[in-house]
Scaffold this motif. Structure first.
Motif, PDB file in Angstrom:
ATOM      1  N   THR A 146       0.846  -1.194   0.000  1.00  0.00           N
ATOM      2  CA  THR A 146       0.000   0.000   0.000  1.00  0.00           C
ATOM      3  C   THR A 146       0.878   1.239   0.000  1.00  0.00           C
ATOM      4  O   THR A 146       2.047   1.191   0.406  1.00  0.00           O
ATOM      5  N   LEU A 147       0.311   2.361  -0.411  1.00  0.00           N
ATOM      6  CA  LEU A 147       1.071   3.602  -0.407  1.00  0.00           C
ATOM      7  C   LEU A 147       1.529   3.947   0.999  1.00  0.00           C
ATOM      8  O   LEU A 147       2.684   4.340   1.208  1.00  0.00           O
ATOM      9  N   ALA A 148       0.666   3.781   1.984  1.00  0.00           N
ATOM     10  CA  ALA A 148       1.041   4.116   3.360  1.00  0.00           C
ATOM     11  C   ALA A 148       2.227   3.280   3.822  1.00  0.00           C
ATOM     12  O   ALA A 148       3.177   3.799   4.435  1.00  0.00           O
ATOM     13  N   ASP A 149       2.206   1.980   3.533  1.00  0.00           N
ATOM     14  CA  ASP A 149       3.319   1.129   3.935  1.00  0.00           C
ATOM     15  C   ASP A 149       4.579   1.465   3.141  1.00  0.00           C
ATOM     16  O   ASP A 149       5.695   1.408   3.678  1.00  0.00           O
ATOM     17  N   ALA A 150       4.407   1.813   1.869  1.00  0.00           N
ATOM     18  CA  ALA A 150       5.559   2.188   1.049  1.00  0.00           C
ATOM     19  C   ALA A 150       6.219   3.449   1.597  1.00  0.00           C
ATOM     20  O   ALA A 150       7.453   3.538   1.689  1.00  0.00           O
ATOM     21  N   VAL A 151       5.410   4.431   1.962  1.00  0.00           N
ATOM     22  CA  VAL A 151       5.960   5.660   2.550  1.00  0.00           C
ATOM     23  C   VAL A 151       6.727   5.325   3.828  1.00  0.00           C
ATOM     24  O   VAL A 151       7.787   5.896   4.115  1.00  0.00           O
ATOM     25  N   GLN A 177      -2.992  13.119  -9.061  1.00  0.00           N
ATOM     26  CA  GLN A 177      -2.149  13.282  -7.881  1.00  0.00           C
ATOM     27  C   GLN A 177      -1.847  11.984  -7.138  1.00  0.00           C
ATOM     28  O   GLN A 177      -0.710  11.761  -6.698  1.00  0.00           O
ATOM     29  N   CYS A 178      -2.819  11.093  -6.995  1.00  0.00           N
ATOM     30  CA  CYS A 178      -2.549   9.829  -6.301  1.00  0.00           C
ATOM     31  C   CYS A 178      -1.580   8.973  -7.116  1.00  0.00           C
ATOM     32  O   CYS A 178      -0.667   8.355  -6.559  1.00  0.00           O
ATOM     33  N   ARG A 179      -1.791   8.941  -8.400  1.00  0.00           N
ATOM     34  CA  ARG A 179      -0.853   8.223  -9.265  1.00  0.00           C
ATOM     35  C   ARG A 179       0.552   8.795  -9.122  1.00  0.00           C
ATOM     36  O   ARG A 179       1.532   8.046  -8.976  1.00  0.00           O
ATOM     37  N   TYR A 180       0.640  10.111  -9.103  1.00  0.00           N
ATOM     38  CA  TYR A 180       1.944  10.765  -9.024  1.00  0.00           C
ATOM     39  C   TYR A 180       2.654  10.440  -7.718  1.00  0.00           C
ATOM     40  O   TYR A 180       3.847  10.098  -7.712  1.00  0.00           O
ATOM     41  N   VAL A 181       1.950  10.526  -6.604  1.00  0.00           N
ATOM     42  CA  VAL A 181       2.557  10.237  -5.308  1.00  0.00           C
ATOM     43  C   VAL A 181       3.047   8.789  -5.264  1.00  0.00           C
ATOM     44  O   VAL A 181       4.154   8.498  -4.795  1.00  0.00           O
ATOM     45  N   GLY A 182       2.214   7.874  -5.766  1.00  0.00           N
ATOM     46  CA  GLY A 182       2.619   6.477  -5.787  1.00  0.00           C
ATOM     47  C   GLY A 182       3.853   6.240  -6.638  1.00  0.00           C
ATOM     48  O   GLY A 182       4.754   5.487  -6.255  1.00  0.00           O
ATOM     49  N   GLU A 183       3.924   6.899  -7.779  1.00  0.00           N
ATOM     50  CA  GLU A 183       5.064   6.714  -8.673  1.00  0.00           C
ATOM     51  C   GLU A 183       6.323   7.364  -8.089  1.00  0.00           C
ATOM     52  O   GLU A 183       7.433   6.851  -8.261  1.00  0.00           O
ATOM     53  N   TRP A 184       6.141   8.467  -7.399  1.00  0.00           N
ATOM     54  CA  TRP A 184       7.274   9.121  -6.727  1.00  0.00           C
ATOM     55  C   TRP A 184       7.875   8.181  -5.683  1.00  0.00           C
ATOM     56  O   TRP A 184       9.090   7.956  -5.652  1.00  0.00           O
ATOM     57  N   CYS A 229      -5.393   9.282  -1.022  1.00  0.00           N
ATOM     58  CA  CYS A 229      -4.722   8.241  -1.813  1.00  0.00           C
ATOM     59  C   CYS A 229      -4.526   6.940  -1.023  1.00  0.00           C
ATOM     60  O   CYS A 229      -3.648   6.138  -1.348  1.00  0.00           O
ATOM     61  N   GLU A 230      -5.343   6.720  -0.008  1.00  0.00           N
ATOM     62  CA  GLU A 230      -5.139   5.552   0.850  1.00  0.00           C
ATOM     63  C   GLU A 230      -5.327   4.234   0.109  1.00  0.00           C
ATOM     64  O   GLU A 230      -4.814   3.195   0.541  1.00  0.00           O
ATOM     65  N   ASP A 231      -6.040   4.218  -1.011  1.00  0.00           N
ATOM     66  CA  ASP A 231      -6.258   2.985  -1.765  1.00  0.00           C
ATOM     67  C   ASP A 231      -5.192   2.730  -2.829  1.00  0.00           C
ATOM     68  O   ASP A 231      -5.238   1.729  -3.534  1.00  0.00           O
ATOM     69  N   THR A 232      -4.237   3.635  -2.949  1.00  0.00           N
ATOM     70  CA  THR A 232      -3.199   3.489  -3.971  1.00  0.00           C
ATOM     71  C   THR A 232      -2.269   2.309  -3.646  1.00  0.00           C
ATOM     72  O   THR A 232      -1.836   2.155  -2.516  1.00  0.00           O
ATOM     73  N   ILE A 233      -1.980   1.528  -4.659  1.00  0.00           N
ATOM     74  CA  ILE A 233      -1.071   0.400  -4.526  1.00  0.00           C
ATOM     75  C   ILE A 233       0.230   0.732  -5.243  1.00  0.00           C
ATOM     76  O   ILE A 233       0.224   1.271  -6.345  1.00  0.00           O
ATOM     77  N   VAL A 234       1.340   0.426  -4.604  1.00  0.00           N
ATOM     78  CA  VAL A 234       2.673   0.728  -5.154  1.00  0.00           C
ATOM     79  C   VAL A 234       3.369  -0.590  -5.496  1.00  0.00           C
ATOM     80  O   VAL A 234       3.422  -1.497  -4.672  1.00  0.00           O
ATOM     81  N   ARG A 235       3.889  -0.665  -6.700  1.00  0.00           N
ATOM     82  CA  ARG A 235       4.704  -1.794  -7.124  1.00  0.00           C
ATOM     83  C   ARG A 235       6.058  -1.264  -7.575  1.00  0.00           C
ATOM     84  O   ARG A 235       6.133  -0.297  -8.329  1.00  0.00           O
TER      85      ARG A 235
END
Length: 223
Positions: free
Chosen positions: A35-40, A178-185, A212-218
């Motif tokens: 998840t984005l939160a865990d990635a951060v 913006q959510c896509r951008y934060v995840g990609e950053w 963006c809490e639902d954003t998934i980061v790979r």
């Protein structure tokens, strides 16, 4: 075209294409999914230091993924991200074609009107750990096509508005981006083991714990 479709998953899916294996014996690093939160939360926090930075310390654009195609990294990214494929003429001159600049939601029909943006700008990368890298690793970073979010074709105007700012100071003007951008950053920083400073981290947390809490980061670690 295919690469552009992968990017279109946006905030819900930030797929990074692993680096192709060079020797057959070497497997590509497995992609991490979180998840984005865990990635951060995986980002190491340090103070930034721009001492000694010059853009020339990141060699780009080089011959790209296919040194025999006559196209440099910039042109290869443009070809990969085109919504409507351009005609490739002698010397890798691109004519025609259509692109979607996701930062500002603009449709672009001229390759010359696009910049290839480093998702995490070169100066920001330097501040965040690249100052200690070898010149070869900095070149690999500046021309990274092993992850489909490291380099992105966007309008020159939006790229220059962004400049070398991190998400604490600049976000895409299109709210849908913006959510896509934060995840990609975050994915790019984790891929290259780059750090974040306090203000940057707080900005990322605001998005990760809010809209963006639902954003998934790979991401796949760079080799």
């Amino acid at each position: 075209m295919i690469k552009n479709l992968v990017r279109g998953f946006g905030a819900l899916s930030l797929a990074l294409i692993p680096l192709l294996s060079a020797p057959a014996a070497q497997a590509a690093p497995a992609a991490e999914v979180t998840t984005l939160a865990d990635a951060v939360g995986l980002l190491k926090v340090t103070e930034e230091d721009r001492t000694g930075y010059t853009r020339s310390k990141f060699k780009h654009w080089n011959a790209g993924n296919d040194a025999g195609d006559g196209c440099n990294t910039r042109a290869e990214v443009l070809i990969a991200e085109a919504v409507v494929a351009p005609t490739i003429e002698a010397g890798c001159k691109l004519t025609g074609g259509t692109w979607a600049s996701y930062y500002d939601g603009q449709e672009v029909t001229s390759a010359g009107s696009l910049d290839i943006d480093h998702m995490v700008p070169l100066a920001e990368a330097w501040d965040s750990g690249a100052s200690t890298w070898t010149p070869a690793r900095r070149e690999a970073y500046a021309n990274d096509q092993g992850a489909d979010v490291s380099l992105v074709a966007v309008t020159a105007r939006s790229n220059r508005q962004k400049s070398d700012q991190d998400p604490a100071d600049w976000m895409p003007p299109s709210p849908a981006a913006q959510c896509r951008y934060v995840g990609e950053w975050v994915a790019t920083k984790l891929r290259w083991q780059l750090t974040a400073d306090d203000r940057e981290l707080e900005a990322l947390k605001t998005y990760a714990e809010g809209p963006c809490e639902d954003t998934i980061v790979r991401y796949a670690p760079a080799t």
